[in-house]
Every structure is written in structure tokens, then in C-alpha cells.
Write a protein that holds these residues in place. Structure first.
Motif, PDB file in Angstrom:
ATOM      1  N   ILE A 304       7.480   1.746   1.316  1.00 44.54           N
ATOM      2  CA  ILE A 304       6.174   1.177   1.662  1.00 44.54           C
ATOM      3  C   ILE A 304       5.039   2.129   1.308  1.00 44.54           C
ATOM      4  O   ILE A 304       4.029   1.724   0.734  1.00 44.54           O
ATOM      5  N   ILE A 305       5.200   3.411   1.651  1.00 41.50           N
ATOM      6  CA  ILE A 305       4.121   4.353   1.374  1.00 41.50           C
ATOM      7  C   ILE A 305       3.968   4.572  -0.129  1.00 41.50           C
ATOM      8  O   ILE A 305       2.854   4.793  -0.633  1.00 41.50           O
ATOM      9  N   SER A 306       5.063   4.473  -0.875  1.00 42.09           N
ATOM     10  CA  SER A 306       4.983   4.608  -2.332  1.00 42.09           C
ATOM     11  C   SER A 306       4.227   3.434  -2.943  1.00 42.09           C
ATOM     12  O   SER A 306       3.339   3.614  -3.785  1.00 42.09           O
ATOM     13  N   LEU A 307       4.548   2.219  -2.501  1.00 37.02           N
ATOM     14  CA  LEU A 307       3.843   1.040  -3.007  1.00 37.02           C
ATOM     15  C   LEU A 307       2.394   1.032  -2.537  1.00 37.02           C
ATOM     16  O   LEU A 307       1.499   0.571  -3.256  1.00 37.02           O
ATOM     17  N   GLY A 308       2.154   1.558  -1.320  1.00 34.77           N
ATOM     18  CA  GLY A 308       0.794   1.640  -0.812  1.00 34.77           C
ATOM     19  C   GLY A 308      -0.071   2.568  -1.639  1.00 34.77           C
ATOM     20  O   GLY A 308      -1.220   2.251  -1.972  1.00 34.77           O
ATOM     21  N   MET A 309       0.476   3.730  -2.013  1.00 38.30           N
ATOM     22  CA  MET A 309      -0.279   4.669  -2.835  1.00 38.30           C
ATOM     23  C   MET A 309      -0.434   4.135  -4.262  1.00 38.30           C
ATOM     24  O   MET A 309      -1.413   4.450  -4.943  1.00 38.30           O
ATOM     25  N   MET A 310       0.508   3.311  -4.688  1.00 42.12           N
ATOM     26  CA  MET A 310       0.374   2.688  -6.002  1.00 42.12           C
ATOM     27  C   MET A 310      -0.821   1.731  -6.002  1.00 42.12           C
ATOM     28  O   MET A 310      -1.611   1.687  -6.953  1.00 42.12           O
ATOM     29  N   SER A 311      -0.983   0.969  -4.912  1.00 38.82           N
ATOM     30  CA  SER A 311      -2.134   0.074  -4.792  1.00 38.82           C
ATOM     31  C   SER A 311      -3.430   0.864  -4.666  1.00 38.82           C
ATOM     32  O   SER A 311      -4.470   0.484  -5.218  1.00 38.82           O
ATOM     33  N   PHE A 312      -3.368   1.972  -3.934  1.00 38.68           N
ATOM     34  CA  PHE A 312      -4.547   2.809  -3.755  1.00 38.68           C
ATOM     35  C   PHE A 312      -5.013   3.386  -5.089  1.00 38.68           C
ATOM     36  O   PHE A 312      -6.210   3.662  -5.277  1.00 38.68           O
ATOM     37  N   SER A 313      -4.091   3.568  -6.028  1.00 41.62           N
ATOM     38  CA  SER A 313      -4.461   4.105  -7.338  1.00 41.62           C
ATOM     39  C   SER A 313      -5.372   3.149  -8.097  1.00 41.62           C
ATOM     40  O   SER A 313      -6.110   3.574  -9.004  1.00 41.62           O
ATOM     41  N   VAL A 314      -5.332   1.850  -7.748  1.00 45.98           N
ATOM     42  CA  VAL A 314      -6.253   0.894  -8.372  1.00 45.98           C
ATOM     43  C   VAL A 314      -7.693   1.278  -8.043  1.00 45.98           C
ATOM     44  O   VAL A 314      -8.577   1.262  -8.903  1.00 45.98           O
ATOM     45  N   VAL A 315      -7.913   1.672  -6.787  1.00 41.81           N
ATOM     46  CA  VAL A 315      -9.242   2.116  -6.375  1.00 41.81           C
ATOM     47  C   VAL A 315      -9.614   3.406  -7.097  1.00 41.81           C
ATOM     48  O   VAL A 315     -10.749   3.592  -7.546  1.00 41.81           O
ATOM     49  N   GLY A 316      -8.633   4.303  -7.224  1.00 49.25           N
ATOM     50  CA  GLY A 316      -8.903   5.600  -7.813  1.00 49.25           C
ATOM     51  C   GLY A 316      -9.062   5.594  -9.316  1.00 49.25           C
ATOM     52  O   GLY A 316      -9.636   6.524  -9.876  1.00 49.25           O
ATOM     53  N   VAL A 317      -8.561   4.553 -10.007  1.00 48.89           N
ATOM     54  CA  VAL A 317      -8.601   4.518 -11.468  1.00 48.89           C
ATOM     55  C   VAL A 317      -9.490   3.393 -11.993  1.00 48.89           C
ATOM     56  O   VAL A 317     -10.457   3.624 -12.719  1.00 48.89           O
ATOM     57  N   VAL A 318      -9.180   2.157 -11.646  1.00 51.39           N
ATOM     58  CA  VAL A 318      -9.919   1.019 -12.185  1.00 51.39           C
ATOM     59  C   VAL A 318     -11.361   1.007 -11.697  1.00 51.39           C
ATOM     60  O   VAL A 318     -12.291   0.697 -12.462  1.00 51.39           O
TER      61      VAL A 318
END
Length: 537
Positions: A304-318
Motif C-alpha cells: 500500500i505504501i509503495s503504491l501510495g508513493m507511486m501516486s504521490f510521484s504524479v504530484v511531484g513530477v507531472v
């Protein structure tokens, strides 16, 4: 002792447990100013390590221009660090058992600081890349071991506070990294993004050396673990993780699987990682302890935390890409637009640290994911006419959700892990979290471009001479004296801008739905109430 004499209850306890108990007793005696100073030093060490993973993102053009290389070559300053760190993080637990957690942490801090100096003094690009790789290699143990040492230094009833303080540095450093990097580049020169580590690293090393007692390496009953080195496991780990990280870093630039290099590295990574998992499952002294995944809560929480940080990367990159490529922001102002995320994240990290033991970790994490889902859904409705205030407002609110899911979820992940496996569990969970964020970063850019191409084709089909909207727009262009080739260029720019705006909305929609799914997945775990109190027990 005769055969009939009853043994004490703890007669069969492993020697490691006695060593760990003594270590905990020593650390639990630390109180007041000494504990506050240690916490501050450990947090600073974590902060500079995480900061260095993002601070160079905005410095690539300055470094490339100064050292006479292209921007594509300049990205190796980032890639070399991330590849080396990705290899070192999962080795942390294995190294800590042999060197001792405190010794390994102190060595990592001073070596990281030393290589920061070498990076700042490098006037040759190839030397800089080598120094950055060494810096990444030494940075690997810093984050997981700072978490482990900090948790052990606090009494059990206050460990959630320690976790909150640690989480603040991990969460806020990537947010402020581009802002700090942009400010340094604008006001000084690129070597200072590395040289600022020197006073911080020396301070953290000095304080931790004076306050921490170096623990002895863990000894095992039959044969010392230091005599058994899992060389094949290490080789497979280095080859697999290194290849995978290079694929993630360079895949988009080389067209992914259209490139023979990326295809070859992907095959090498897949074969190496599968072989590693098979080998480690039967190894008596594995470099990665896969037995941790036997616990259902640990497995699901890591997922869950891995998928959560993957989603958070959308904010950090896109998000910053959209601001710069579509809205016309500079790198520094794009960094300022993302910075408000850290304001309420800082405040709520403290609140979660104080009140989390009173709540079920699943409730807090679910609330955090729902906040993320709502804000990302809000972001999906952004337009090209947004003002700066309208853009930063959702990010400000999103800061509420970040610590609410990250801190309880991290606590739940480690809640059932025995104390002597804390370093291994922390390094493994941090490694998978970091790798997922890297995968999310690479995937986000590729999906963003692909969705933009799709929307461009759809919009372009409606831009015809018979279209009333097109005719009105062309007449306005003619009124400004724009016609011929300039007219076509203007139409292309407008269509492309709209396509990327729609692609940005698509990315936020997908991230929002992912967060909703993760909120539901939280209820597949079974952490104890006040999970952080039980960490290491």
C-alpha cells in the motif's frame, strides 16, 4: 544443573535478544535535552540525504553548461546517485547485522559528507558522476538506519512521536528540494548544492557519535554470520536493481522498449531479480530477508505504501512539468507552487505523532488516502486560466492527507517486526517505497506524453476550415497580423497546450482512483491499536 532442574523462562532466548535488550535499556535511559539533540541530528542526516535526491533536478542545465556537456548527459548526475542508492538501501539490514547499526550509520554519514565535498570540488564531468555514485552508495543506509535508531532511542509509549519526526524529514525534503536547488542556482553556483551538506553532515556525525553507543554486530549460534557472505545474492541484487534503475531513469529518453539498450537491461533486470528471489528463499543467511513477507500486515502495508508513493510521484513530477511546459512557469516558481504542500504536512505530522496512538492506524490511513483522492480529483479540473493562488490551494489542503497516511502506515508496517529485524524490515520497506516512487516517476512522464498525443489527435480532427470556432480563431489571428505559416504554428501551439492540459487531468484522475483503491485495501491489514507503540516488540 541436573537434568530435572527446571530452566528459567528465558534460558532459550537467543543471544541477540539479550544484546538488543541491553541496547534498548541504554537508549531508553536517554531523556530531555540529549534525546532532543539526538532527534534533531538524526532528522538533519535524513533531511540532507533525501534532499540530495531532488535538489539536483533543477541544477542539470547549470552543471551541463559549466562542465561542457549536453543536458541529456547532465542527467547522469541524477541517475548515478539514484542507481547507487537503490543498490545500497536493501543491503542495509544485511550490513547492519555484520557491522552494527550505529557503526554503519555513522560511517554512512561521514562518507556521505566527504563525497559531498568531492562533488562540490569536481571540475570534470566524469569525476562528478563517479563522486555522485559514491555519494548515493553511502546514502543508502542513512534513511532506514536513522528510522531504526530514532525508534529505539524513544521509550515505547512515545515511539509514534519519533516516527512522526522522522516522517516530516522524509516527506518535506523532496518538496523543498527543487526550491532550495533553484534558489542556490539563481544566487550562487551549482557546487553549493553539494557543499551545503558539509556543516550539516559534520554536526549530525558529531552529535550522534557523542550520544550513541556503538552496538556490537549480531552474533549467531552456529558459526558467526560474518563468516557467511551471500556473494551470489549480493551480485544478483546489484545486477538486477542497478539494471532496473537505469531502465527507469533512461527509458523515456530512449523510447523504452524500442531501444535495444533498454530492452536488454530490462531482460537482465527481470532475470536477475527472479533469480535473486529464488536464491534468497533457500539461503540460510540471505542478503534480503524474505521471511518478513510471511506476516500479512507487513506485506500489505509495504504494498500500500509503495503504491501510495507511486501516486504521490504524479504530484511531484507531472504537476511541475505542467506548470513549466503548459503554464509557462520557471523552475523556481514551479517549485514555489509545490511548496505549500509542506505547510499543513508539517503541522499535521506533529498532530498525528501526538494523537495517533488513540486511533486505529487503518482509520487514519484511510482518511489520508481519501484526502489525497479528493484533492487529486480537484486538480483534475484545473484549467489554463488558473491563477497562482488557485493552483496552490489544493496542494495546501493535500498536506493534511500526507502525514495521515504515511505515519500510521509506516507504524503498522513495522508493528509486528521483531526488534532484531527492525533494520532489515526498515531497509526493505524503504527500498520498495523508493523503487515504487522511481517507477511512478518514469511511468507518469510516459503516460502524460502518450495521453497528450491522444488528445492532440482528437482535437486536431475538429480543427478544420468548416469549423466555426476555428474560423473565429483564425480571424482573430488575422486581426493581429498573423497568417500563413505563423497561423499554422499558432494553431499547433494552442492544440498542443490544450492536449497537455487534458493529459494532466487524466493523470490526476488516475491517481485519485488509485488512492480510493488504497483506502479500501487498508482494511485488508490488521495492525494493533496504537501500532507505533508496539514497534520492535
Amino acid at each position: 544443573m541436573s537434568a530435572t532442574t527446571p530452566l528459567p523462562d528465558n534460558a532459550h532466548a537467543p543471544k541477540d535478544d539479550a544484546r538488543v535488550a541491553a541496547s534498548l535499556a541504554t537508549n531508553d535511559s536517554m531523556r530531555g535535552v540529549r534525546l532532543a539533540l539526538l532527534t534533531f541530528a538524526l532528522s538533519l542526516a535524513t533531511f540532507i540525504e533525501v534532499l540530495d535526491s531532488t535538489v539536483t533536478n533543477v541544477a542539470v542545465p547549470a552543471i551541463s553548461g559549466s562542465l561542457g556537456v549536453s543536458n541529456s548527459q547532465g542527467t547522469w548526475v541524477i541517475s548515478s546517485y539514484s542507481v547507487a542508492a537503490a543498490i545500497a538501501v536493501p543491503l542495509t539490514g544485511w550490513l547492519a547485522q555484520r557491522l552494527g547499526e550505529t557503526r554503519l550509520f555513522l560511517a554512512a554519514v561521514i562518507l556521505f559528507t566527504s563525497t559531498s565535498l568531492l562533488c562540490g570540488m569536481s571540475h570534470d564531468f566524469h569525476l562528478l558522476v563517479v563522486c555522485r555514485a559514491l555519494q548515493g552508495l553511502f546514502s543508502g543506509p542513512m534513511v532506514p538506519l536513522s528510522q531504526t535508531i530514532l525508534l529505539r532511542s524513544f521509550p515505547p509509549e512515545r515511539r509514534v512521536v519519533a516516527l512522526a519526526l522522522w516522517a516530516m524529514t522524509v516527506l518535506l525534503a523532496p518538496i523543498f528540494g527543487p526550491v532550495v536547488g533553484g534558489w542556490i542556482i539563481d544566487n550562487f553556483s551549482w557546487p553549493w548544492i553539494f557543499l551545503i551538506n558539509l556543516p550539516i553532515g559534520i554536526f549530525a556525525f558529531s552529535v550522534c557519535t557523542s550520544l550513541l553507543r556503538c552496538d556490537e554486530p549480531a552474533a549467531h549460534e552456529a558459526g558467526n554470520a560474518t563468516s557467511r557472505v551471500d556473494l551470489l545474492g549480493i551480485a544478483l541484487l546489484v545486477l538486477g536493481v542497478g539494471s532496473l534503475q537505469i531502465v527507469l531513469d533512461l527509458g523515456h529518453e530512449h523510447g523504452w522498449f524500442d531501444s535495444p539498450l533498454i530492452l536488454t537491461l530490462s531482460i537482465v533486470a527481470a532475470l536477475s531479480i527472479v533469480s535473486l528471489l529464488i536464491w534468497e528463499a533457500g539461503e540460510s543467511h540471505p542478503v534480503i530477508d524474505l521471511s518478513l513477507f510471511r506476516d500479512r500486515t507487513f506485506s500489505f502495508c509495504v504494498l500500500i505504501i509503495s503504491l501510495g508513493m507511486m501516486s504521490f510521484s504524479v504530484v511531484g513530477v507531472v504537476f511541475p512539468l505542467w506548470l513549466q511546459a503548459v503554464m509557462g512557469y520557471t523552475a523556481y516558481h514551479a517549485g514555489l507552487a509545490t511548496a505549500p504542500l509542506g505547510i499543513l504536512a508539517l503541522v499535521f505530522s506533529i498532530l498525528v505523532g501526538i494523537y495517533a496512538p488513540r486511533f486505529d492506524a487503518r482509520v487514519l490511513a484511510t482518511f489520508g488516502f481519501l484526502v489525497f483522492a479528493a484533492v487529486l480529483w480537484w486538480n483534475a479540473h484545473f484549467t489554463l486560466t488558473m491563477t497562482f493562488v488557485q493552483i496552490i490551494t489544493p496542494g495546501l489542503i493535500q498536506g493534511i492527507g500526507l502525514p495521515c497516511f504515511f505515519i500510521p502506515l509506516t507504524a503498522a508496517t513495522l508493528s509486528r517486526v521483531p526488534d532484531h529485524k527492525l533494520a532489515a524490515a526498515s531497509s526493505l520497506s524503504n527500498f520498495l517505497r523508493t523503487l515504487s516512487a522511481a517507477f511512478g516517476t518514469a511511468m507518469s512522464v510516459t503516460l502524460w506524453d502518450n495521453r497528450a498525443l491522444f488528445h492532440y489527435d482528437v482535437i486536431a480532427q475538429s480543427v478544420t476550415k468548416s469549423s466555426g470556432n476555428t474560423q473565429q480563431f483564425v480571424q482573430k489571428l488575422h486581426g493581429f497580423g498573423i497568417d500563413g505559416a505563423r497561423e499554422v504554428t499558432s494553431l499547433h501551439h494552442i492544440v498542443q497546450q490544450q492536449a497537455y492540459m487534458m493529459a494532466t487531468g487524466d493523470m490526476f484522475y488516475m491517481a485519485s482512483l488509485t488512492c480510493l483503491a488504497l483506502a479500501a485495501m487498508m482494511w485488508l491489514t490488521s495492525p494493533k491499536r496504537g501500532a507505533a507503540m508496539t514497534i520492535g516488540h
